[in-house]
Each structure stands twice: as structure tokens, then as C-alpha cells.
Design an enzyme around this catalytic site. Structure first.
Site, mmCIF file in Angstrom:
data_model
loop_
_atom_site.group_PDB
_atom_site.id
_atom_site.type_symbol
_atom_site.label_atom_id
_atom_site.label_comp_id
_atom_site.label_asym_id
_atom_site.label_seq_id
_atom_site.Cartn_x
_atom_site.Cartn_y
_atom_site.Cartn_z
ATOM 1 C CG HIS A 68 -1.921 -1.057 1.305
ATOM 2 N ND1 HIS A 68 -3.029 -1.076 0.486
ATOM 3 C CD2 HIS A 68 -2.014 -2.157 2.093
ATOM 4 C CE1 HIS A 68 -3.766 -2.147 0.772
ATOM 5 N NE2 HIS A 68 -3.168 -2.814 1.738
ATOM 6 C CG HIS A 115 -2.665 -9.613 -3.887
ATOM 7 N ND1 HIS A 115 -3.139 -10.505 -4.847
ATOM 8 C CD2 HIS A 115 -2.471 -10.354 -2.770
ATOM 9 C CE1 HIS A 115 -3.235 -11.709 -4.323
ATOM 10 N NE2 HIS A 115 -2.831 -11.658 -3.071
ATOM 11 C CG ASN A 152 -0.803 -16.204 -2.958
ATOM 12 O OD1 ASN A 152 -1.438 -17.101 -3.516
ATOM 13 N ND2 ASN A 152 -0.194 -16.373 -1.813
#
Length: 301
Positions: free
Chosen positions: A97, A107, A109
Site C-alpha cells: 500500500h 498484491h 501470491n
């Protein structure tokens, strides 16, 4: 059938966490703080969090490796064949952020899952991806983000980018808002169709490409001047991020249901956020442009 090499995956994930943190440390000037933890039921992790940085208001890059004798309901609900198997799950998950409203949240993953039972073939797969959540969007940045994602997928099959992009658009969608979370990217799960070695190679390519996709955008947008209006809009839009993570995110649900470390699971939440009742941006404003143009799924390339 090639037996999945769990240790090889673990070593890659630890190295990926190191490389991403090193790049972001260098860019921000302030370093991530490391916190290791253990899970009573089995396994643990290595959390790294940067707060109140020069560029990154809050960021977390987590590695986890957990295992246990029984699967949580979040997994067996859509895969009943996993019931009664011992499982291992490992991955790197991050959320960044930035402080500047013109710099988007990102993001990423990548993860590996394996469920084993004596006398049976193991059930395993890779999953992950990355997505971008802008507040004041820039078309050039969107194109760069998606082109980097496509370049990571293309060596493994020309249709994987299109598949994973469509999956991302569908997954990162707030159904109660009828609104996309961001401009998408890649998302894949339950992936093993290329066999272990090539499926792992594809996952590595996607994980390694994240910093190439995000760092140039962050470098370009981090110093743009902004005022209180832009800051308040950023905090309002961050509310959508919170809503998605707490209501829909499968990783969050899996972590909480398997007794994972709550602090690490919820490190993805922004430090400051606000909600405003029945807010509507001014027509034809930059704020309206976000939802009217950029959050509409489209072919960025």
C-alpha cells in the site's frame, strides 16, 4: 509420475521473498522488519512488514509453510477428495500500500499445496497470480502491468495469459458492489496440468515477474504531488480492498480456518481506510474515471 519436490518449492519461495524485499527496501529506503512464527498444529512462517516508509505506507511480504492432518472446510467444500488427507501448504503472499494516491496498491501470491494419504497418489497443485488496484489510474501503467504478466506466461503456452487474466477479472470482483477490485492481472489455482516441473516453472516465472511489473509503476508515480482531496479518495477506495479480503479472499479464509497466525494473515489490510455513506464522485472527474473506465474489464493489450 514425477513426485513433487516440496523442498525445491520451499527454497524458491524463500528466495522470492528475499528478492522482492531487497528490491523494495532499495526503492523505499526503509527496510522490512522480520518476524518469525510457529503454528501449534504444524509449520510456521517468516513475516516481513514495512510500515511508515518513505514510499510504502504499509507493505507485507510473507512466507508461510503449514501442515496438518485434516483439511479445513474452505478446502474440502470444493474438493471433497481432499477429506482424510494430510496436507502441506506453502507460499509467498504480499500486499503493498503506497502512501501516494497516484501509486496503486499491488498484491501478489504464489503457493503450492499437496495432500497425501498412504497408498494413494498425492493430490497437488500450484496457484497464485498478481493484481493491481489503482486509485488514480494511468493507462500506460495498466498496459505495462498486463504486458509483463503476458510475457511471464507466454513461454508456457500462448493461451495461459488470456485464461489467467479472465480468471483474475472474475475472482477479484466484489459481487455486493457489482464492481471490480482493480484492473486485474493474473490468477490461477488448482494448476498441475503441465506436470510438476513445468507447472513449477510457470509459477516461478509469474512470481519472479512481479517486481518487474510493479517497481517501474511505483517509481514513476511515487513523487506526484497530491492534496487532501486525493488522499481522502484513496482512503475511501481502500475500503473496497478491505471488503474483498475479509469477505471473499480464499487465502484469508484458508489461513484463519487452519489456525494460521492472524497478524500475518491480516497484514494485507491498509493502515488507514474510511467509508462514506452513499458516496458518488463528480461526473467526468478523475475519481469517476476510475470506476467508469479503468475498473471495467477490458483487453489492455
Amino acid at each position: 509420475m514425477i513426485t513433487p519436490n516440496k523442498n525445491l518449492v520451499r527454497l524458491f519461495l524463500l528466495s522470492l521473498q528475499d528478492n522482492i524485499c531487497h528490491s523494495l527496501n532499495h526503492l523505499d529506503g526503509k527496510h522490512f522488519v522480520e518476524d518469525t512464527w510457529e503454528r501449534k498444529e504444524g509449520g510456521g512462517g517468516r513475516s516481513r512488514v514495512l510500515t511508515d516508509g518513505n514510499i510504502i505506507e504499509k507493505g507485507g511480504v510473507n512466507f508461510s509453510h503449514v501442515f496438518g492432518d485434516y483439511m479445513p472446510t474452505s478446502a474440502t467444500a470444493h474438493r471433497p477428495d481432499l477429506a482424510g488427507r494430510r496436507f502441506e501448504a506453502m507460499g509467498v503472499s504480499l500486499v503493498i500500500h503506497p502512501r501516494n494516491p497516484y501509486a496503486p496498491t499491488s498484491h501478489m501470491n504464489v503457493r503450492f499445496f499437496i495432500a497425501e494419504k498412504k497408498g494413494h497418489e498425492p493430490i497437488w497443485w500450484f496457484g497464485g497470480g498478481y493484481d493491481l488496484t489503482p486509485y488514480y489510474a494511468n493507462r500506460e501503467d495498466c498496459i505495462h502491468w498486463h504486458q509483463t504478466a503476458k510475457n511471464a506466461c507466454d513461454p508456457f503456452g500462448k493461451d495461459y495469459y488470456a485464461q489467467f487474466k479472465a480468471w483474475c477479472d472474475k475472482y477479484f470482483y466484489l459481487t455486493h458492489r457489482h464492481e471490480a477490485r482493480g484492473i486485474g492481472g493474473l490468477f490461477f489455482d488448482d494448476f498441475n496440468e503441465l506436470g510438476f516441473e513445468e507447472s513449477f516453472a510457470l509459477t516461478q516465472s509469474i512470481g519472479n515477474s512481479y517486481i518487474d511489473a510493479y517497481q517501474p509503476i511505483l517509481e514513476k508515480q511515487k513523487d506526484i504531488l497530491y492534496g487532501e482531496k486525493e488522499r481522502q479518495f484513496q482512503l475511501y477506495r481502500r475500503g473496497r480492498y478491505v471488503e474483498f479480503n475479509l469477505i471473499f479472499d480464499r487465502g484469508t479464509l484458508f489461513g484463519l480456518q487452519t489456525g494460521g497466525r492472524t497478524e500475518s494473515i491480516l497484514m494485507s489490510l491498509p493502515p488507514l481506510v474510511r467509508w462514506e455513506y452513499n458516496y458518488h464522485p463528480e461526473p467526468d472527474s478523475l475519481e469517476a474515471e476510475l470506476t467508469d473506465i479503468y475498473l471495467q474489464p477490458q483487453n489492455w493489450l
